[in-house]
Design a protein around this motif. Structure first.
Motif, PDB file in Angstrom:
ATOM      1  N   GLU A 241     -21.933   8.726  -7.502  1.00  0.00           N
ATOM      2  CA  GLU A 241     -21.889   8.533  -8.945  1.00  0.00           C
ATOM      3  C   GLU A 241     -21.283   9.725  -9.683  1.00  0.00           C
ATOM      4  N   ASP A 242     -21.604  10.954  -9.241  1.00  0.00           N
ATOM      5  CA  ASP A 242     -21.114  12.127  -9.965  1.00  0.00           C
ATOM      6  C   ASP A 242     -19.625  12.372  -9.752  1.00  0.00           C
ATOM      7  N   CYS A 243     -19.020  11.613  -8.832  1.00  0.00           N
ATOM      8  CA  CYS A 243     -17.592  11.786  -8.547  1.00  0.00           C
ATOM      9  C   CYS A 243     -16.760  10.598  -9.019  1.00  0.00           C
ATOM     10  N   ARG A 244     -17.372   9.715  -9.780  1.00  0.00           N
ATOM     11  CA  ARG A 244     -16.632   8.564 -10.304  1.00  0.00           C
ATOM     12  C   ARG A 244     -15.900   8.979 -11.573  1.00  0.00           C
ATOM     13  N   LEU A 245     -14.858   9.773 -11.368  1.00  0.00           N
ATOM     14  CA  LEU A 245     -14.117  10.365 -12.465  1.00  0.00           C
ATOM     15  C   LEU A 245     -12.672   9.895 -12.456  1.00  0.00           C
ATOM     16  N   GLU A 246     -12.055   9.887 -13.628  1.00  0.00           N
ATOM     17  CA  GLU A 246     -10.615   9.734 -13.724  1.00  0.00           C
ATOM     18  C   GLU A 246     -10.014  11.132 -13.703  1.00  0.00           C
ATOM     19  N   GLY A 247      -8.932  11.303 -13.000  1.00  0.00           N
ATOM     20  CA  GLY A 247      -8.316  12.615 -12.990  1.00  0.00           C
ATOM     21  C   GLY A 247      -7.629  12.911 -11.685  1.00  0.00           C
ATOM     22  N   ALA A 248      -7.069  14.113 -11.608  1.00  0.00           N
ATOM     23  CA  ALA A 248      -6.271  14.524 -10.453  1.00  0.00           C
ATOM     24  C   ALA A 248      -7.177  14.916  -9.297  1.00  0.00           C
ATOM     25  N   GLY A 249      -7.017  14.240  -8.167  1.00  0.00           N
ATOM     26  CA  GLY A 249      -7.727  14.595  -6.951  1.00  0.00           C
ATOM     27  C   GLY A 249      -6.733  15.035  -5.899  1.00  0.00           C
ATOM     28  N   ASN A 250      -6.741  14.347  -4.758  1.00  0.00           N
ATOM     29  CA  ASN A 250      -5.744  14.591  -3.727  1.00  0.00           C
ATOM     30  C   ASN A 250      -4.430  13.973  -4.185  1.00  0.00           C
ATOM     31  N   PRO A 251      -3.394  14.769  -4.439  1.00  0.00           N
ATOM     32  CA  PRO A 251      -2.158  14.189  -4.986  1.00  0.00           C
ATOM     33  C   PRO A 251      -1.523  13.157  -4.067  1.00  0.00           C
ATOM     34  N   ASP A 252      -1.688  13.312  -2.752  1.00  0.00           N
ATOM     35  CA  ASP A 252      -1.139  12.314  -1.836  1.00  0.00           C
ATOM     36  C   ASP A 252      -1.822  10.968  -2.042  1.00  0.00           C
ATOM     37  N   VAL A 253      -3.147  11.001  -2.182  1.00  0.00           N
ATOM     38  CA  VAL A 253      -3.893   9.764  -2.387  1.00  0.00           C
ATOM     39  C   VAL A 253      -3.572   9.160  -3.749  1.00  0.00           C
ATOM     40  N   ASP A 254      -3.449  10.018  -4.761  1.00  0.00           N
ATOM     41  CA  ASP A 254      -3.096   9.518  -6.085  1.00  0.00           C
ATOM     42  C   ASP A 254      -1.781   8.751  -6.054  1.00  0.00           C
ATOM     43  N   ARG A 255      -0.797   9.281  -5.314  1.00  0.00           N
ATOM     44  CA  ARG A 255       0.501   8.612  -5.247  1.00  0.00           C
ATOM     45  C   ARG A 255       0.404   7.291  -4.490  1.00  0.00           C
ATOM     46  N   VAL A 256      -0.422   7.268  -3.444  1.00  0.00           N
ATOM     47  CA  VAL A 256      -0.630   6.031  -2.689  1.00  0.00           C
ATOM     48  C   VAL A 256      -1.262   4.980  -3.582  1.00  0.00           C
ATOM     49  N   ARG A 257      -2.292   5.392  -4.310  1.00  0.00           N
ATOM     50  CA  ARG A 257      -3.005   4.446  -5.159  1.00  0.00           C
ATOM     51  C   ARG A 257      -2.092   3.892  -6.244  1.00  0.00           C
ATOM     52  N   GLU A 258      -1.303   4.764  -6.858  1.00  0.00           N
ATOM     53  CA  GLU A 258      -0.414   4.333  -7.934  1.00  0.00           C
ATOM     54  C   GLU A 258       0.668   3.388  -7.417  1.00  0.00           C
ATOM     55  N   ALA A 259       1.170   3.672  -6.231  1.00  0.00           N
ATOM     56  CA  ALA A 259       2.255   2.855  -5.688  1.00  0.00           C
ATOM     57  C   ALA A 259       1.760   1.623  -4.945  1.00  0.00           C
ATOM     58  N   ALA A 260       0.432   1.580  -4.666  1.00  0.00           N
ATOM     59  CA  ALA A 260      -0.140   0.491  -3.869  1.00  0.00           C
ATOM     60  C   ALA A 260       0.588   0.329  -2.552  1.00  0.00           C
TER      61      ALA A 260
END
Length: 256
Positions: A222-241
């Motif tokens: 619960e304490d990590c359910r945040l919007e924001g920059a995490g692992n940039p590799d994962v962020d790019r994967v998630r954005e690109a699906a």
């Protein structure tokens, strides 16, 4: 949709066998090479045999089963197959240490890092994809043993390269894997240095924990359910699906 579940079913000196059921109730059988940490065999049913033919959701489930398998092998065998910087317990230790720093210590360790993220000093700043602060914790994980000066991840036609702003770090840093990475894309800081940046870094590390659980197909704490920059590799994967580079099943991965 159900949560992914994973269990260790066999452990040999060379490999560990894992069974997983993903969020779509598809079963996976995965063999992890204990020496390299690589997936030696991955069998699954109900999805296309060719990874490229899978939908983005199916790809995410395949990735989640493979990632979760590595973590259970790390936890339940003598194999060391997950990098320290990818272990939530290490990231939480890093959060506690950063929270405990005095104002002077925080300036000492992170002022230059902040400035480099704001405006990289690399010879070709536009080639910098991330700026990283590499943290080593002491044996008790209660203080910083060593922090490198900022490092630049530089993308060129020949590939990705790491460039230290202080070349001495390559010799002075402990001869082991680091415990925590603060890894941010340049020009992305919405806060001033000091307390706001300390809070931003702490949230950044919580987002890294978020990303570990997302990759494993598990519920995020619960304490990590945040919007924001995490692992940039994962962020790019998630954005690109789409799967991250190199995340496709290795040779030997087959459909049941």
């Amino acid at each position: 949709m159900s949560q992914l579940t994973t269990r260790l079913v066999n452990d040999t000196p060379d490999a560990a066998m894992v069974r997983a059921r993903d969020g779509n109730d598809v079963d996976h059988r995965i063999a992890i090479d204990k020496g390299s940490g690589e997936v030696a065999v991955h069998q699954y049913n109900d999805y296309p045999g060719e990874f490229e033919a899978c939908t983005s959701e199916q790809r995410r489930m395949i990735r989640a089963a493979r990632t979760s398998a590595r973590y259970i092998v790390q936890a339940e065998t003598d194999a060391d197959v997950v990098r320290p910087t990818e272990r939530p317990e290490n990231i939480r230790n890093g959060i506690r240490v950063i929270e405990s720093l005095t104002e002077g210590e925080f300036v000492r360790y992170f002022r230059e890092y902040y400035d480099e993220v704001q405006e990289p000093s690399a010879s070709v700043p536009e080639s910098v994809t991330t700026v990283t602060s590499v943290l080593y914790l002491d044996e008790a994980s209660t203080r910083l043993e060593y922090v490198t000066d900022p490092t630049h991840e530089i993308q060129t036609q020949s590939g990705t390269h790491w460039q230290y702003t202080n070349p001495a770090d390559t010799m002075a840093a402990p001869d082991r894997d680091p415990d925590v990475l603060c890894r941010l894309e340049p020009g992305t800081l919405p806060v001033a240095f000091g307390g706001p940046f300390r809070s931003f870094l702490i949230d950044h590390l919580k987002c890294q924990i978020r990303d570990v659980y997302w990759l494993r197909g598990e519920s995020v704490p619960e304490d990590c359910r945040l919007e924001g920059a995490g692992n940039p590799d994962v962020d790019r994967v998630r954005e690109a699906a789409e799967p991250e580079s190199g995340s496709e099943p290795e040779p030997g991965a087959v459909r049941e």
